[in-house]
Enzyme design. Sequence first.
Site, PDB file in Angstrom:
ATOM      1  N   ASP A  21      -0.247  -2.297   8.444  1.00  0.00           N
ATOM      2  CA  ASP A  21       0.720  -3.174   8.610  1.00  0.00           C
ATOM      3  C   ASP A  21       0.441  -4.664   8.047  1.00  0.00           C
ATOM      4  O   ASP A  21       0.253  -5.803   9.042  1.00  0.00           O
ATOM      5  CB  ASP A  21       1.999  -2.499   9.420  1.00  0.00           C
ATOM      6  CG  ASP A  21       2.912  -3.026   8.808  1.00  0.00           C
ATOM      7  OD1 ASP A  21       3.129  -3.082   7.092  1.00  0.00           O
ATOM      8  OD2 ASP A  21       4.651  -2.576   9.006  1.00  0.00           O
ATOM      9  N   ASN A  69       5.872   5.354   0.074  1.00  0.00           N
ATOM     10  CA  ASN A  69       5.990   4.221  -0.385  1.00  0.00           C
ATOM     11  C   ASN A  69       5.590   3.897  -1.879  1.00  0.00           C
ATOM     12  O   ASN A  69       5.822   3.467  -2.767  1.00  0.00           O
ATOM     13  CB  ASN A  69       3.834   4.227  -0.066  1.00  0.00           C
ATOM     14  CG  ASN A  69       3.968   3.413   1.199  1.00  0.00           C
ATOM     15  OD1 ASN A  69       3.325   3.542   1.815  1.00  0.00           O
ATOM     16  ND2 ASN A  69       4.709   2.794   2.096  1.00  0.00           N
TER      17      ASN A  69
HETATM   18  C1  FPP Z   1       1.008  -2.011   4.702  1.00  0.00           C
HETATM   19  O1  FPP Z   1       1.240  -3.699   4.433  1.00  0.00           O
HETATM   20  C2  FPP Z   1       0.078  -1.308   3.740  1.00  0.00           C
HETATM   21  C3  FPP Z   1      -0.236  -0.854   3.331  1.00  0.00           C
HETATM   22  C4  FPP Z   1       1.281   0.378   2.513  1.00  0.00           C
HETATM   23  C5  FPP Z   1      -1.287  -0.309   2.413  1.00  0.00           C
HETATM   24  C6  FPP Z   1      -2.613   0.004   3.014  1.00  0.00           C
HETATM   25  C7  FPP Z   1      -3.784  -0.356   2.277  1.00  0.00           C
HETATM   26  C8  FPP Z   1      -5.131  -0.830   1.923  1.00  0.00           C
HETATM   27  C9  FPP Z   1      -5.128  -1.634   3.262  1.00  0.00           C
HETATM   28  C10 FPP Z   1      -6.192  -1.448   1.162  1.00  0.00           C
HETATM   29  C11 FPP Z   1      -6.367   0.318   0.876  1.00  0.00           C
HETATM   30  C12 FPP Z   1      -7.609   0.483   1.464  1.00  0.00           C
HETATM   31  C13 FPP Z   1      -8.421   1.704   1.834  1.00  0.00           C
HETATM   32  C14 FPP Z   1      -9.905   1.254   1.138  1.00  0.00           C
HETATM   33  C15 FPP Z   1      -7.966   2.536   2.289  1.00  0.00           C
HETATM   34  P1  FPP Z   1       2.725  -3.472   3.892  1.00  0.00           P
HETATM   35  O2  FPP Z   1       2.394  -3.324   2.170  1.00  0.00           O
HETATM   36  O3  FPP Z   1       3.393  -2.891   4.308  1.00  0.00           O
HETATM   37  O4  FPP Z   1       2.505  -5.143   4.656  1.00  0.00           O
HETATM   38  P2  FPP Z   1       4.132  -5.371   4.972  1.00  0.00           P
HETATM   39  O5  FPP Z   1       4.910  -4.406   6.102  1.00  0.00           O
HETATM   40  O6  FPP Z   1       4.026  -6.913   5.669  1.00  0.00           O
HETATM   41  O7  FPP Z   1       4.990  -5.545   3.195  1.00  0.00           O
END
Ligand code: FPP
Length: 246
Positions: A21, A69
């Site tokens: 996250d 998501n």
């Molecule tokens: C959460 O941060 C992250 C995600 C929803 C996506 C995770 C995906 C990756 C790290 C890339 C995928 C890669 C692989 C190979 C598995 P957020 O966007 O919710 O952050 P925020 O809470 O600060 O908005």
Amino acid sequence: VDLKTRIDPENLPSHIAIIMDGNGRWAKKHARPRIFGHRNGVKAVREVTEAAAEIGIKYLTLYAFSTENWKRPRVEVNALMKLLVETLHKEVATMMENDIKLQAIGDIEKLPKPTYLALLEGINTTKNNQKMTLNLALNYSARWEILEAVKGIVRDIQTTDMEVMDINSELFSQYLSTKKVPDPELLIRTSGENRVSNFLLWQIAYAELYFSPIFWPEFRKKHLYEAILDYQSRERRFGKTSEQLV
Ligand code: FPP
């Protein structure tokens, strides 16, 4: 201090699950679009996967995309799906070199076709690898998974000689997408949020929870070592008293 050498190899969690996250907030901090955060999140995925395999973790499950998501802006969802395809294509070779088996949990058939195909290809190419299983949760939510298990059990009761009396924890676990995998002993969530957010709800019944303030794109090997050291400092009682454990 070398954190890595302080880790007790006899007391490793066999399965670590991570809620990655903080990509969006990290990008915002750098005045960049959210996808910049996800791109840098991939670097953290690579580091943590390598570190986990190196120290002998057998299963690593990463929450890469939740059922919820889909509600994000379409440009972000599309960019994430494209990033997954790119990353899978690029990293399958790395997984082969490091003897890592790719697996996925979630309703993956509903992913965009290119993402789904890249995933299947990665799973198939790495299927005989043994050192560690990297399990990506994609279009996953624990309530969805639990309801799928309930449907499977009801179906089998209707069509086989299985009876309601046969239902117990072991049987139920076998209807989950993690059926061949031990429950995670350690669940990590980054970015300072203290929630479980519909991730592996059945499987984390006895997991140690570790919340890190670090945004996912900044999560490095040492942060994983810190989480494991913290885990090793805890006493896991499973409902027993301290005295019963010795
Ligand atoms: C959460 O941060 C992250 C995600 C929803 C996506 C995770 C995906 C990756 C790290 C890339 C995928 C890669 C692989 C190979 C598995 P957020 O966007 O919710 O952050 P925020 O809470 O600060 O908005």
